[in-house]
Design a protein around this motif. Structure first.
Motif, PDB file in Angstrom:
ATOM      1  N   UNK A 148       9.581   5.990  22.200  1.00 17.97           N
ATOM      2  CA  UNK A 148       8.214   5.503  21.993  1.00 17.97           C
ATOM      3  C   UNK A 148       8.216   4.084  21.443  1.00 17.97           C
ATOM      4  N   UNK A 149       9.208   3.763  20.608  1.00 19.26           N
ATOM      5  CA  UNK A 149       9.303   2.396  20.080  1.00 19.26           C
ATOM      6  C   UNK A 149       9.487   1.398  21.226  1.00 19.26           C
ATOM      7  N   UNK A 150      10.359   1.744  22.174  1.00 16.00           N
ATOM      8  CA  UNK A 150      10.619   0.841  23.292  1.00 16.00           C
ATOM      9  C   UNK A 150       9.369   0.653  24.148  1.00 16.00           C
ATOM     10  N   UNK A 151       8.655   1.743  24.431  1.00 16.49           N
ATOM     11  CA  UNK A 151       7.455   1.642  25.269  1.00 16.49           C
ATOM     12  C   UNK A 151       6.374   0.796  24.591  1.00 16.49           C
ATOM     13  N   UNK A 152       6.213   0.978  23.294  1.00 20.00           N
ATOM     14  CA  UNK A 152       5.209   0.186  22.572  1.00 20.00           C
ATOM     15  C   UNK A 152       5.595  -1.289  22.556  1.00 20.00           C
ATOM     16  N   UNK A 153       6.869  -1.567  22.262  1.00 20.99           N
ATOM     17  CA  UNK A 153       7.321  -2.961  22.182  1.00 20.99           C
ATOM     18  C   UNK A 153       7.211  -3.660  23.536  1.00 20.99           C
ATOM     19  N   UNK A 154       7.705  -3.027  24.586  1.00 20.48           N
ATOM     20  CA  UNK A 154       7.694  -3.667  25.903  1.00 20.48           C
ATOM     21  C   UNK A 154       6.273  -3.851  26.414  1.00 20.48           C
ATOM     22  N   UNK A 155       5.402  -2.859  26.168  1.00 24.71           N
ATOM     23  CA  UNK A 155       4.004  -3.019  26.559  1.00 24.71           C
ATOM     24  C   UNK A 155       3.340  -4.135  25.787  1.00 24.71           C
ATOM     25  N   UNK A 156       3.586  -4.192  24.470  1.00 23.96           N
ATOM     26  CA  UNK A 156       2.993  -5.240  23.638  1.00 23.96           C
ATOM     27  C   UNK A 156       3.549  -6.615  24.003  1.00 23.96           C
ATOM     28  N   UNK A 157       4.838  -6.683  24.344  1.00 25.08           N
ATOM     29  CA  UNK A 157       5.452  -7.965  24.693  1.00 25.08           C
ATOM     30  C   UNK A 157       4.828  -8.538  25.961  1.00 25.08           C
ATOM     31  N   UNK A 177       3.587 -17.464  19.550  1.00 29.49           N
ATOM     32  CA  UNK A 177       2.805 -16.275  19.921  1.00 29.49           C
ATOM     33  C   UNK A 177       3.574 -15.280  20.783  1.00 29.49           C
ATOM     34  N   UNK A 178       4.258 -15.779  21.792  1.00 31.55           N
ATOM     35  CA  UNK A 178       4.816 -14.887  22.814  1.00 31.55           C
ATOM     36  C   UNK A 178       6.062 -14.156  22.310  1.00 31.55           C
ATOM     37  N   UNK A 179       6.441 -13.106  23.024  1.00 29.11           N
ATOM     38  CA  UNK A 179       7.660 -12.344  22.765  1.00 29.11           C
ATOM     39  C   UNK A 179       8.476 -12.293  24.051  1.00 29.11           C
ATOM     40  N   UNK A 180       9.786 -12.475  23.956  1.00 31.76           N
ATOM     41  CA  UNK A 180      10.645 -12.434  25.133  1.00 31.76           C
ATOM     42  C   UNK A 180      10.865 -10.989  25.579  1.00 31.76           C
ATOM     43  N   UNK A 181      10.233 -10.613  26.675  1.00 31.70           N
ATOM     44  CA  UNK A 181      10.361  -9.255  27.195  1.00 31.70           C
ATOM     45  C   UNK A 181      11.803  -8.953  27.595  1.00 31.70           C
ATOM     46  N   UNK A 223       0.123  -0.389  21.641  1.00 31.26           N
ATOM     47  CA  UNK A 223       0.652  -1.612  22.227  1.00 31.26           C
ATOM     48  C   UNK A 223      -0.373  -2.741  22.177  1.00 31.26           C
ATOM     49  N   UNK A 224      -1.635  -2.408  22.439  1.00 34.22           N
ATOM     50  CA  UNK A 224      -2.679  -3.426  22.425  1.00 34.22           C
ATOM     51  C   UNK A 224      -2.867  -4.004  21.028  1.00 34.22           C
ATOM     52  N   UNK A 225      -2.945  -3.135  20.025  1.00 35.99           N
ATOM     53  CA  UNK A 225      -3.141  -3.614  18.649  1.00 35.99           C
ATOM     54  C   UNK A 225      -1.921  -4.396  18.181  1.00 35.99           C
ATOM     55  N   UNK A 226      -0.726  -3.880  18.478  1.00 38.81           N
ATOM     56  CA  UNK A 226       0.508  -4.591  18.114  1.00 38.81           C
ATOM     57  C   UNK A 226       0.541  -5.967  18.772  1.00 38.81           C
ATOM     58  N   UNK A 227       0.144  -6.020  20.048  1.00 43.04           N
ATOM     59  CA  UNK A 227       0.152  -7.291  20.777  1.00 43.04           C
ATOM     60  C   UNK A 227      -0.818  -8.296  20.162  1.00 43.04           C
ATOM     61  N   UNK A 228      -2.018  -7.855  19.851  1.00 42.46           N
ATOM     62  CA  UNK A 228      -3.028  -8.764  19.289  1.00 42.46           C
ATOM     63  C   UNK A 228      -2.577  -9.284  17.921  1.00 42.46           C
ATOM     64  N   UNK A 229      -2.101  -8.377  17.058  1.00 46.74           N
ATOM     65  CA  UNK A 229      -1.593  -8.805  15.751  1.00 46.74           C
ATOM     66  C   UNK A 229      -0.365  -9.704  15.913  1.00 46.74           C
ATOM     67  N   UNK A 230       0.458  -9.410  16.942  1.00 47.56           N
ATOM     68  CA  UNK A 230       1.659 -10.196  17.190  1.00 47.56           C
ATOM     69  C   UNK A 230       1.372 -11.578  17.733  1.00 47.56           C
ATOM     70  N   UNK A 231       0.141 -11.824  18.130  1.00 48.32           N
ATOM     71  CA  UNK A 231      -0.283 -13.161  18.550  1.00 48.32           C
ATOM     72  C   UNK A 231      -1.008 -13.868  17.401  1.00 48.32           C
ATOM     73  N   UNK A 285       1.752  -7.882  27.068  1.00 48.31           N
ATOM     74  CA  UNK A 285       0.395  -8.321  26.702  1.00 48.31           C
ATOM     75  C   UNK A 285       0.470  -9.625  25.915  1.00 48.31           C
ATOM     76  N   UNK A 286       1.473  -9.752  25.043  1.00 48.46           N
ATOM     77  CA  UNK A 286       1.690 -10.998  24.304  1.00 48.46           C
ATOM     78  C   UNK A 286       1.835 -12.183  25.250  1.00 48.46           C
ATOM     79  N   UNK A 287       2.610 -11.989  26.316  1.00 45.80           N
ATOM     80  CA  UNK A 287       2.807 -13.078  27.276  1.00 45.80           C
ATOM     81  C   UNK A 287       1.485 -13.489  27.913  1.00 45.80           C
ATOM     82  N   UNK A 288       0.680 -12.495  28.282  1.00 49.01           N
ATOM     83  CA  UNK A 288      -0.627 -12.802  28.893  1.00 49.01           C
ATOM     84  C   UNK A 288      -1.506 -13.552  27.899  1.00 49.01           C
ATOM     85  N   UNK A 289      -1.610 -13.030  26.671  1.00 48.16           N
ATOM     86  CA  UNK A 289      -2.437 -13.690  25.654  1.00 48.16           C
ATOM     87  C   UNK A 289      -1.889 -15.076  25.320  1.00 48.16           C
ATOM     88  N   UNK A 290      -0.555 -15.181  25.259  1.00 43.57           N
ATOM     89  CA  UNK A 290       0.051 -16.475  24.975  1.00 43.57           C
ATOM     90  C   UNK A 290      -0.260 -17.503  26.046  1.00 43.57           C
TER      91      UNK A 290
END
Length: 452
Positions: free
Chosen positions: A189-198, A169-173, A130-138, A200-205
């Motif tokens: 697992x896909x849902x948990x990774x996406x929601x966790x990354x989303x 940058x951000x993703x709509x949770x 989730x962390x890596x996905x979030x960082x790349x997603x920003x 983190x995306x909001x925080x980074x955004x």
């Protein structure tokens, strides 16, 4: 016949309100003095129109399986562009200060809700994927958006290009979570990774927003921005979030235990909103956007337990807050739609900019799927689930429309003008509409592959 079963029965009410509003909206403020109160009565009509049209369009969109927020946004666009047909019915709504203030409070409440729905422990437990996905997603959408902006509007300042990149940058949770819930896939697992990354995306955004907005304000005042200044804004933003969460973790439980002795109802809601406004105010005082403080307040209150005196039953904070957000949040989205001038899209260059910005938003989130480290996880579904920008992209665009920057010609203009704002809104609409269908297709494809 109920309003919820027959949404179009609201249309006559809406038309009546519009006609009345047109005849009174341009009344002079002298009438207010004569009647003995400071509030222009036309504001009440304006708010009524906004709420009715938001409910009407939101209901229609939900009937088609789309988020109500899209309906509210389209409602604003429809109202705001009646002027194309020679109707000035909604023009006063665009510049009314009272409605604008209600919309700003609405977006603060919205980010407060997003914070409440986010869980710090779950964010820390979802793993490195989730962390890596979030960082790349920003990072990927940020630079792609910056590049598209630099190509299509070369006359814009560098900070303007950076701000447009930040809106991607951000993703709509909420939108992604709703799709997984409707499909019964929230535990995958896909849902948990996406929601966790989303999350983190909001925080980074929000941190990126704080840095870019601070840099723009400094540039507007004539100051020179050095790398150390940018680093200082970033550190200040991060420390504000951390200190808010830590302080709230230790202070709020004691405060709410004492408040539990009150006999009157509504204590939890009152104290929670007050705490949200307090942190939003503190956030603005340290140079950050008020929504940063509202989000931090939601993170803090997420784990607070409030026990009323005498064992009295009290609903959860999310349930208590819902009527408040139902009233205020749609005002923000309708007002955002009102700012979109469809006449701008008669220009091929603006329409091309909107489509390329949308492509950058989609491709950027597909790149983030490369950050999935776990085996057996469908990377395509992760990338698709990260696509929707939803309300967060609109919040960023709305803030950009209020930030002023000097141009190369010496004039002062908004960082995001009406044409650019419209392009961002189109990006938000397309990414939000395409996600439910694409995510359902992707998950079904995964299931079919397993069965073969």
């Amino acid at each position: 016949m109920s309003l919820t079963r027959k949404p179009f029965v609201l249309m006559p009410i809406l038309l009546t309100l519009l006609v009345i509003f047109e005849s009174h909206a341009f009344a002079s403020t002298e009438n207010n003095v004569e009647t003995g109160h400071g509030l222009n009565p036309s504001v009440l009509l304006g708010v009524a129109i906004v709420l009715v049209v938001a409910k009407l369009f939101g209901e229609v969109f939900e009937r088609f399986g789309q988020p109500a927020v899209l309906g509210e946004l389209i409602a604003g666009i429809a109202l705001g562009n009646l002027v194309i047909f020679g109707l000035n019915l909604a023009e006063p709504l665009k510049t009314n200060e009272t409605i604008a203030a209600l919309a700003e409070i609405g977006v603060i409440i919205l980010l407060f809700e997003v914070g409440l729905e986010s869980n710090l422990k779950e964010m820390m437990e979802v793993g490195w994927s989730s962390l890596v996905v979030a960082v790349l997603g920003v990072v990927a959408p940020f630079f792609l958006g910056w590049g598209v902006s630099a190509y299509f509007i070369p006359g814009e300042s560098r900070l303007g290009h950076i701000f447009i990149g930040a809106t991607l940058c951000a993703t709509s949770v909420g939108i992604t979570a709703r799709v997984f819930k409707d499909l019964g896939k929230l535990t995958t697992r896909e849902a948990r990774i996406i929601l966790g990354a989303a999350v983190i995306d909001d925080v980074l955004g929000l941190l990126i927003l704080a840095v870019v907005a601070g840099s723009i304000r400094a540039a507007a005042s004539g100051a020179t921005i050095a790398l150390v200044d940018v680093a200082f804004i970033a550190i200040k933003s991060f420390l504000f979030l951390i200190l808010s969460v830590v302080a709230g973790h230790f202070l709020l439980p004691q405060m709410l235990r004492g408040a539990g002795r009150f006999e009157s109802r509504g204590v939890l809601l009152t104290l929670s909103i007050s705490f949200c406004f307090l942190l939003a105010w503190a956030s603005s005082k340290v140079g950050l956007a008020p929504i940063v403080g509202a989000f931090a307040a939601g993170l803090v209150l997420d784990e607070v337990h409030y026990k009323p005196r005498g064992g009295r039953q009290e609903r959860g904070l999310g349930d208590l807050l819902q009527p408040v957000s139902t009233f205020l949040v749609p005002i923000f989205f309708v007002l955002m739609g009102l700012k979109v001038d469809l006449r701008m899209f008669a220009r091929v260059d603006i329409l091309g900019f909107a489509l390329m910005l949308t492509l950058a938003a989609i491709v950027g989130k597909q790149i983030c799927a490369l950050g999935v480290l776990e085996r057996g996880v469908d990377r395509l579904s992760v990338g698709v689930g990260m696509i929707p920008r939803g309300e967060v992209g609109l919040i960023f665009a709305g803030i950009g429309a209020t930030l002023m920057m000097p141009t190369a010609f010496g004039t002062i203009e908004p960082v995001i003008n009406s044409a650019t704002f419209g392009a961002v809104v189109i990006m938000v609409i397309i990414t939000t509409l395409v996600t439910p269908l694409a995510l359902k297709w992707s998950l079904d494809r995964k299931n079919r592959t397993k069965q073969q």
